[in-house]
Design an enzyme around this catalytic site. Structure first.
Site, short mmCIF file in Angstrom:
data_model
loop_
_atom_site.label_atom_id
_atom_site.label_comp_id
_atom_site.label_asym_id
_atom_site.label_seq_id
_atom_site.Cartn_x
_atom_site.Cartn_y
_atom_site.Cartn_z
CD GLU A 106 54.47 83.85 39.68
OE1 GLU A 106 55.11 83.88 40.74
OE2 GLU A 106 53.62 82.98 39.43
CE LYS B 21 48.78 83.98 31.08
NZ LYS B 21 48.99 82.78 30.31
CD GLU C 4 52.63 77.37 31.76
OE1 GLU C 4 51.95 77.23 32.79
OE2 GLU C 4 52.18 77.81 30.68
#
Ligand code: IVH
Length: 676
Positions: free
Chosen positions: A118, A120, A178
């Protein structure tokens, strides 16, 4: 002493590093106004760690090495994470990825490990607690063990479901992911900040951090934050999905935002292919990322791999090279572009950034250097993102040496010695040696030979390159002394094509005044203006000696164009080339000066258009006025006879009123056109 070195004075160096790191920390976490690039922070941090390892007696309890991560700010209640929020091990090179895959394969004892890949994200890690499907609490990562309660702020993030969908809703779950800001949202936020006279954010990450840590959640609500889920803490009431990819699918099914840029791959080759694919598309992604993350996909395999200190052994962050670094600005020189634009260029102490060693970086223009307050001798932040030309982003004022000195724009071109001019409304300074400047030579020759200029058939770009590089021609005048033998020896030339070029040069000698004026490549003088100038002045000499006032009389020539023309002819080098061209036999027919004395009801009048007219486009109105003999000017002066004003007329109207000039509307204009 500014920078004590660690070798001879470890205690002083450690103290300096601590102050520097503390200040950077404060700027970053409390002010959300980063002072130095992350990579520089890491470098200083590592250096301090090393000194402390070599000299344990130098460790102080307040050393930044003794506390990890962001502190809990005043105003946010601390929250202890039931499952700690860990960090990731980093890798930069392909070999780091190979080593990671090898470690994993060794522990799992098979060589074909499945990984979830995935992005970052470059934002802030956050943990969201849902109880029986309802959002109840959000906390930042903090130091990994204890974070801050930012529930009120996170509740304002539109894309976050306050209730989870589906039947398999757990009793308790910590969704981790996030918080970030999309690039477009960031640009818009900064635009708003600017308009409101508020401080702008340095980058999307800082905008996200600043917004999330707002004590007033009403402000946060106005900040366009986004969220992507990628991990899990506590889970109670439903079984844990077998794989990481299944976890994310499940999240998506419950209505949680999950990023689509993900893949399940096998082995190191699969990981590297993902890395390269994402790297190639990085700039076009709508949010910032600083690398990709690989996670062993199977949960049971993750568990077998476990953790080392504070990071899982089952995951790796494969990071892009840092795009910003610090170095010393040794000098500022100027570079002359193909069009004569003068760019200040920073000469730097070599620094490795964005995957390459950088020794020069652009400073864009004079105003930028002032605006960014960059002095020669400063420690500066250099940015090299992807294939973009490296640039100096700013200076670290706290490290400014006493003898730092400002940049001054030279008054002469470093390449040809002609005057450097900078027109009042322009950001860019330029060399005025259009026809003689080596930096502009190829461009000038190419323009000169254009079909609509002197029309030198067969003189293409490649030929010009050769002629200039072999030192055979310097100015357009030199073209006319080229001989057959010289041309024939060039690459791509046979006898026949050489003769053709000589013939077309011969033909080009007989040209017209408008073509010749256009061919000179004066800034802002296109074909139409060249024609107007030729008609108005009748001869080249009259044009060359025209005052700015006289130039302003010409149709469509405003102050900027007039200034450019005057500058061009005031440069002795340019006059010399023109003389040489004439001496080489370049000729045209000159007529008597023909200042326009058109017939029509508005003959000899100057009219200015401003605002939007009810039925006529600007071009249509202009055409009608010109047909009636008027000169349509771009700005109002004492010489203006009429101003035609429409809706939303601005400063031109005000000026006309001040000068007492007659103002008419569209209807009034039509009456004038009919001579009434
Ligand atoms: S997983 C157990 N996945 O990177 C692993 N982290 O250095 C926990 N990050 O603080 C993190 N994107 O802010 C994970 N796809 C991703 C991520 C990611 C960004 C950040 C996160 C964390 C840091 C770890």
């Amino acid at each position: 002493m500014m920078f004590p070195s660690s070798a001879d004075r470890p205690a002083e160096r450690a103290a300096w590093l601590r102050t520097e790191l503390d200040r950077a920390n404060h700027a970053y976490y409390v002010l959300d106004r980063p002072e130095i690039p992350d990579a520089e922070y890491d470098k200083l941090f590592k250096e301090l760690e090393q000194i402390e390892a070599d000299h344990p007696d130098l460790i102080t309890p307040d050393s930044p090495t003794q506390r990890v991560g962001g502190a809990v700010a005043e105003g946010f209640a601390p929250i202890v994470h039931d499952v700690p929020m860990l960090s990731l091990n980093n890798g930069f090179e392909d070999s780091d990825v190979d080593a990671f895959n090898k470690r994993v394969s060794d522990v799992l004892q098979h060589g074909d490990v499945e990984y979830a890949c995935e992005l970052k994200f470059d934002g802030l890690a956050i943990s969201l607690r849902y109880e029986n499907g309802r959002f109840v609490q959000a906390s930042t990562r903090g130091d990994g063990t204890t974070g801050e309660d930012v529930t009120a702020n996170v509740r304002t993030i539109r894309s976050l479901p306050l209730t989870l969908h589906g039947d398999a809703v757990p009793k308790v779950i910590d969704v981790r992911g996030e918080v970030l800001m999309f690039k477009r949202d960031f640009e818009r936020l900064n635009e708003r900040q600017r308009e409101a006279g508020q401080r702008e954010f340095a980058n999307p990450r800082n905008a996200a951090a600043g917004s999330l840590r707002q004590l007033d959640s009403r402000i946060t609500a106005k900040r366009p934050l986004s969220f992507f889920a990628y991990g899990i803490g506590v889970l109670d009431g439903v079984p844990m999905p077998d794989t990481h990819s299944a976890l994310l699918d499940w999240y998506a099914s419950m209505g949680l935002p999950v990023n689509n840029e993900r893949a399940v791959v096998r082995g190191a080759a699969g990981l590297l292919a993902f890395f390269r694919d994402v790297g190639a598309r990085r700039a076009s992604l709508p949010y910032d990322i600083d690398g990709v993350v690989y996670k062993v996909n199977r949960r049971d395999e993750q568990d077998r791999l476990g953790f080392v200190s504070r990071a899982p052994r089952f995951a790796l962050a494969h990071k892009f090279p840092a795009e910003e670094a610090l170095t010393r600005l040794l000098a500022i020189e100027v570079q002359v572009g193909r069009t004569g634009a003068i760019t200040p260029v920073a000469r730097l102490e070599p620094v490795f950034v964005g995957g390459a060693t950088v020794t020069n970086a652009t400073l864009h223009n004079e105003d930028e250097v002032r605006r960014k307050d960059i002095l020669i001798g400063d420690t500066v932040i250099v940015r090299r993102a992807g294939d973009v030309i490296p640039e100096v982003v700013g200076a670290i004022k706290e490290r400014r040496p006493a003898d730092a000195r400002p940049f001054t724009m030279p008054i002469q071109c470093p390449v040809c010695g002609s005057a450097i001019e900078r027109l009042p409304d322009e950001a860019i300074a330029r060399c005025t040696g259009g026809l003689v400047c080596a930096a502009q030579r190829k461009q000038a020759l190419w323009h000169f030979a254009q079909r609509r200029a002197l029309d030198i058939d067969g003189l293409g770009e490649k030929i010009i390159d050769q002629l200039v590089e072999q030192g055979l021609i310097r100015t357009p005048a030199d073209l006319f002394s080229l001989g057959f033998a010289t041309v024939a020896q060039l690459d791509r030339f046979a006898d026949k094509s050489a003769q053709n070029l000589i013939d077309s040069l011969e033909r080009a000698r007989h040209t017209t005044l408008p073509r010749f004026i256009y061919a000179l490549g004066i800034r802002h003088v296109g074909e139409a203006t060249a024609r107007d100038l030729a008609r108005h002045f009748g001869s080249l000499d009259a044009l060359m000696d025209a005052s700015e006032e006289a130039l302003l009389e010409v149709n469509d020539v405003g102050p900027v164009v007039a200034e450019a023309i005057r500058h061009f002819f005031s440069e002795p080098h340019n006059r010399m080339v023109i003389e040489q061209l004439r001496a080489a036999g370049v000729q045209w027919l000159e007529g008597p000066p023909a200042p326009r004395k058109p017939a029509g009801p508005l003959a000899g009048m100057t009219v200015v258009l401003t605002g939007t007219l009810p039925t006529l486009s600007r071009d249509a109105a202009k055409e009608m006025l010109e047909a009636a003999g008027a000169k349509v000017a771009g700005s109002v002066s004492k010489k203006t006879n009429y101003v035609v004003a429409g809706v939303d007329a601005g400063s031109k109207l005000t000026k006309a009123e001040e000068l007492g000039i007659s103002i008419v509307d569209e209807e009034g204009m039509r009456r004038l056109l009919e001579g009434k």
